[in-house]
Design an enzyme around this catalytic site. Structure first.
Site, PDB file in Angstrom:
ATOM      1  N   ALA A 191       4.891  -8.643   4.719  1.00 25.93           N
ATOM      2  CA  ALA A 191       3.933  -6.634   4.528  1.00 25.93           C
ATOM      3  C   ALA A 191       3.852  -6.794   6.580  1.00 25.93           C
ATOM      4  CB  ALA A 191       2.868  -6.572   4.310  1.00 25.93           C
TER       5      ALA A 191
ATOM      6  N   TYR B  95       3.804  -5.894  19.166  1.00 29.94           N
ATOM      7  CA  TYR B  95       4.034  -6.111  18.325  1.00 29.94           C
ATOM      8  C   TYR B  95       4.968  -7.752  18.165  1.00 29.94           C
ATOM      9  CZ  TYR B  95       7.518  -6.660  14.343  1.00 29.94           C
ATOM     10  OH  TYR B  95       8.098  -6.947  13.094  1.00 29.94           O
TER      11      TYR B  95
ATOM     12  N   ASN C  85       1.110  -1.337  -0.019  1.00 30.72           N
ATOM     13  CA  ASN C  85      -0.040  -0.008   0.074  1.00 30.72           C
ATOM     14  C   ASN C  85       0.827   1.465  -0.296  1.00 30.72           C
ATOM     15  OD1 ASN C  85       1.305   0.083   2.604  1.00 30.72           O
ATOM     16  ND2 ASN C  85      -1.285   0.589   3.648  1.00 30.72           N
TER      17      ASN C  85
ATOM     18  N   SER D  41       9.945 -12.494  14.028  1.00 32.59           N
ATOM     19  CA  SER D  41      10.652 -11.721  14.478  1.00 32.59           C
ATOM     20  C   SER D  41      11.602 -12.879  15.310  1.00 32.59           C
ATOM     21  CB  SER D  41       9.974 -10.986  14.877  1.00 32.59           C
ATOM     22  OG  SER D  41      10.740  -9.814  15.777  1.00 32.59           O
TER      23      SER D  41
ATOM     24  N   VAL E  11      18.829   1.166  14.715  1.00 30.15           N
ATOM     25  CA  VAL E  11      20.317   0.937  15.301  1.00 30.15           C
ATOM     26  C   VAL E  11      21.141   1.857  14.036  1.00 30.15           C
ATOM     27  CG1 VAL E  11      20.881  -0.789  15.909  1.00 30.15           C
ATOM     28  CG2 VAL E  11      21.678   1.563  16.735  1.00 30.15           C
TER      29      VAL E  11
ATOM     30  N   THR F 137       4.968   3.194   4.261  1.00 29.72           N
ATOM     31  CA  THR F 137       6.092   3.244   4.416  1.00 29.72           C
ATOM     32  C   THR F 137       7.122   2.585   3.097  1.00 29.72           C
ATOM     33  OG1 THR F 137       5.916   0.621   5.138  1.00 29.72           O
ATOM     34  CG2 THR F 137       5.659   2.593   6.341  1.00 29.72           C
TER      35      THR F 137
ATOM     36  N   LYS G 231       3.480 -11.238  16.154  1.00 35.15           N
ATOM     37  CA  LYS G 231       4.352 -12.275  15.137  1.00 35.15           C
ATOM     38  C   LYS G 231       4.271 -13.115  15.768  1.00 35.15           C
ATOM     39  CE  LYS G 231       6.090  -9.285  12.435  1.00 35.15           C
ATOM     40  NZ  LYS G 231       6.196  -9.743  10.788  1.00 35.15           N
TER      41      LYS G 231
HETATM   42  C1  UD2 Z   1      14.950  -4.566  16.403  1.00 30.62           C
HETATM   43  C2  UD2 Z   1      13.744  -4.860  15.540  1.00 30.62           C
HETATM   44  C3  UD2 Z   1      12.417  -4.802  16.003  1.00 30.62           C
HETATM   45  C4  UD2 Z   1      11.728  -5.719  17.164  1.00 30.62           C
HETATM   46  C5  UD2 Z   1      12.714  -6.149  18.133  1.00 30.62           C
HETATM   47  C6  UD2 Z   1      12.466  -7.249  18.553  1.00 30.62           C
HETATM   48  C7  UD2 Z   1      15.000  -3.477  14.276  1.00 30.62           C
HETATM   49  C8  UD2 Z   1      14.857  -2.135  13.120  1.00 30.62           C
HETATM   50  N1  UD2 Z   1      14.018  -3.311  15.154  1.00 30.62           N
HETATM   51  O1  UD2 Z   1      14.467  -4.519  17.488  1.00 30.62           O
HETATM   52  O2  UD2 Z   1      11.262  -4.790  14.815  1.00 30.62           O
HETATM   53  O3  UD2 Z   1      12.029  -7.148  16.085  1.00 30.62           O
HETATM   54  O4  UD2 Z   1      13.857  -6.243  17.916  1.00 30.62           O
HETATM   55  O5  UD2 Z   1      13.366  -7.213  19.801  1.00 30.62           O
HETATM   56  O6  UD2 Z   1      15.207  -4.740  13.344  1.00 30.62           O
HETATM   57  N2  UD2 Z   1      19.788   1.761  19.838  1.00 30.62           N
HETATM   58  C9  UD2 Z   1      20.695   3.611  20.023  1.00 30.62           C
HETATM   59  N3  UD2 Z   1      20.813   4.826  19.266  1.00 30.62           N
HETATM   60  C10 UD2 Z   1      19.991   4.594  17.819  1.00 30.62           C
HETATM   61  C11 UD2 Z   1      18.991   3.742  17.988  1.00 30.62           C
HETATM   62  C12 UD2 Z   1      19.125   2.710  19.147  1.00 30.62           C
HETATM   63  O7  UD2 Z   1      21.663   3.098  20.886  1.00 30.62           O
HETATM   64  O8  UD2 Z   1      19.995   5.957  17.760  1.00 30.62           O
HETATM   65  C13 UD2 Z   1      19.776   0.526  20.554  1.00 30.62           C
HETATM   66  C14 UD2 Z   1      18.389   1.289  21.381  1.00 30.62           C
HETATM   67  O9  UD2 Z   1      18.715   1.465  22.225  1.00 30.62           O
HETATM   68  C15 UD2 Z   1      18.799  -0.564  21.222  1.00 30.62           C
HETATM   69  C16 UD2 Z   1      19.710  -1.556  20.348  1.00 30.62           C
HETATM   70  O10 UD2 Z   1      20.037   0.003  19.628  1.00 30.62           O
HETATM   71  O11 UD2 Z   1      19.313  -0.980  21.818  1.00 30.62           O
HETATM   72  C17 UD2 Z   1      19.348  -1.909  18.956  1.00 30.62           C
HETATM   73  O12 UD2 Z   1      17.274  -0.362  18.212  1.00 30.62           O
HETATM   74  P1  UD2 Z   1      16.933  -0.941  17.529  1.00 30.62           P
HETATM   75  O13 UD2 Z   1      15.702   0.007  17.117  1.00 30.62           O
HETATM   76  O14 UD2 Z   1      17.602  -1.129  16.308  1.00 30.62           O
HETATM   77  O15 UD2 Z   1      16.285  -2.491  17.336  1.00 30.62           O
HETATM   78  P2  UD2 Z   1      15.308  -3.018  18.588  1.00 30.62           P
HETATM   79  O16 UD2 Z   1      16.719  -3.939  19.033  1.00 30.62           O
HETATM   80  O17 UD2 Z   1      15.343  -2.039  19.028  1.00 30.62           O
END
Ligand code: UD2
Length: 324
Positions: free
Chosen positions: A79, A145, A39, A121, A187, A42, A149
């Site tokens: 999706a 979420y 759709n 996931s 991240v 994103t 999943k």
């Molecule tokens: C991942 C998946 C999410 C879900 C989750 C399940 C991604 C993008 N997201 O979330 O969909 O499946 O796992 O557990 O793969 N961080 C920083 N600085 C930043 C951004 C993030 O330090 O600017 C840290 C954040 O606090 C975390 C880590 O990086 O500890 C990973 O964060 P994320 O958002 O990339 O992914 P996550 O593991 O929270």
């Protein structure tokens, strides 16, 4: 070049204009008739391979889904509303897309007797007590979420055992790579963006938390393996089996971008998971899948693709594999 494991089929990729989906379409389109149902909320039209047919529609819409599934051999269901935060804010709304639509899709696949590969996931495990986490570990999601999943993942198994549908659920760990964009992009892309803008790199918490970062091209290969395996009715972890701390990641990004941007600490994310790492033995032995792309090489490649135009680029921007 490897023999294409899937060829001459009619294939549907839901979310095929999105991050993982569009890379999957790139791999499939040269050898199969590919449809994309997306759709475009994103996802992006420009990411859809020219040889794929884009059906602009919502996976929650039974008519659009029926049209997209007509005569299909294999469905890759990518999706989803991928934002964990959004699922916390809107559990019912995200459930409609992440779970109810998936159930509609499984029903439709039953009509067509199509194989279905579903994006599950690592979120199904919640905050694991031990790593690496195997597929038999306790599933205790910490967000709507993750619950959505997990339910999708379990429905896939039940549709296989109850109705004989060929299903495979792939539990993605932290996926990264080109075309990952937007506020929930993860991240690695956040750090790259900050480093390339010469801004401080924002580490949430102490940065000692770890993740298993897997490149999107490896995730594509896992999907292709799932499309042809005879070990269906199962869920498989899709990760590398290695873990990297957020602080290590910040350093890797800094050296890939060649910047001396400072690393600053912010408060930890509420409900953040401490350690996550896939046990990859099941995928290795049954799917014959193993991730190949080294994190440093993957980040280096990404840094070059997303660098300012005057910087030298290693590869052109679409679909090529530059690291392995
Ligand atoms: C991942 C998946 C999410 C879900 C989750 C399940 C991604 C993008 N997201 O979330 O969909 O499946 O796992 O557990 O793969 N961080 C920083 N600085 C930043 C951004 C993030 O330090 O600017 C840290 C954040 O606090 C975390 C880590 O990086 O500890 C990973 O964060 P994320 O958002 O990339 O992914 P996550 O593991 O929270």
């Amino acid at each position: 070049m490897e023999t294409p494991p899937l060829a001459d089929r009619t294939v549907l990729v839901t979310g095929g204009a999105g991050f993982v989906g569009s890379h999957l379409v790139d791999a499939l389109a040269p050898h199969n008739e590919v449809r994309v149902l997306d759709n475009l909320t994103t996802g992006s039209r420009s990411h859809v391979h020219d040889d794929a047919r884009l059906i602009e529609g919502n996976v929650r819409d039974p008519i659009a889904l029926q049209r997209a599934c007509d005569g299909v051999d294999v469905v890759f269901h990518e999706a989803a509303v991928v934002s964990v935060t959004r699922s916390v804010d809107r559990p019912r709304e995200t459930n409609r897309t992440n779970l109810e639509a998936s159930l509609l899709l499984l029903e439709q696949a039953r009509q067509e007797d199509a194989r279905v590969v579903l994006a599950s996931s690592a979120a199904v495990y919640g905050d694991p007590t031990d790593v690496p986490v195997s597929e038999t570990a306790r599933t205790e999601p910490t967000s709507p979420y993750g619950v959505q999943k997990l339910a999708l993942d379990q429905y896939a198994r039940v549709y296989a055992s109850l109705y004989g549908l060929e299903t495979v659920a792939l539990r993605y760990f932290n996926v990264y790579g080109p075309r990952q964009q937007g506020p929930y992009s993860g991240v690695i892309s956040a750090f790259l963006e900050q480093a390339q803008a010469g801004e401080p790199i924002t580490v949430e918490g102490d940065g000692e938390q770890t993740r298993d970062f897997v490149h999107v091209e490896d995730v594509v290969r896992a999907n292709l393996a799932a499309a042809t395996t005879d070990r269906t009715g199962e869920a498989y972890n899709v990760g590398t089996g290695s873990q990297t701390s957020v602080l290590e990641l910040a350093e890797t990004v800094k050296s890939a971008v060649d910047t001396d941007a400072p690393i600053v600490h912010r408060p930890p994310r509420q409900g953040d998971i401490r350690h996550s790492r896939a046990d990859v033995s099941k995928a290795r032995s049954r799917l014959e899948f193993e991730a190949r792309i080294d994190l440093e090489a993957g980040i280096q490649d990404l840094a070059e693709r997303t660098a300012a135009p005057e910087r030298p680029r290693k590869a052109t921007d679409r679909g090529e594999r530059t690291t392995s």
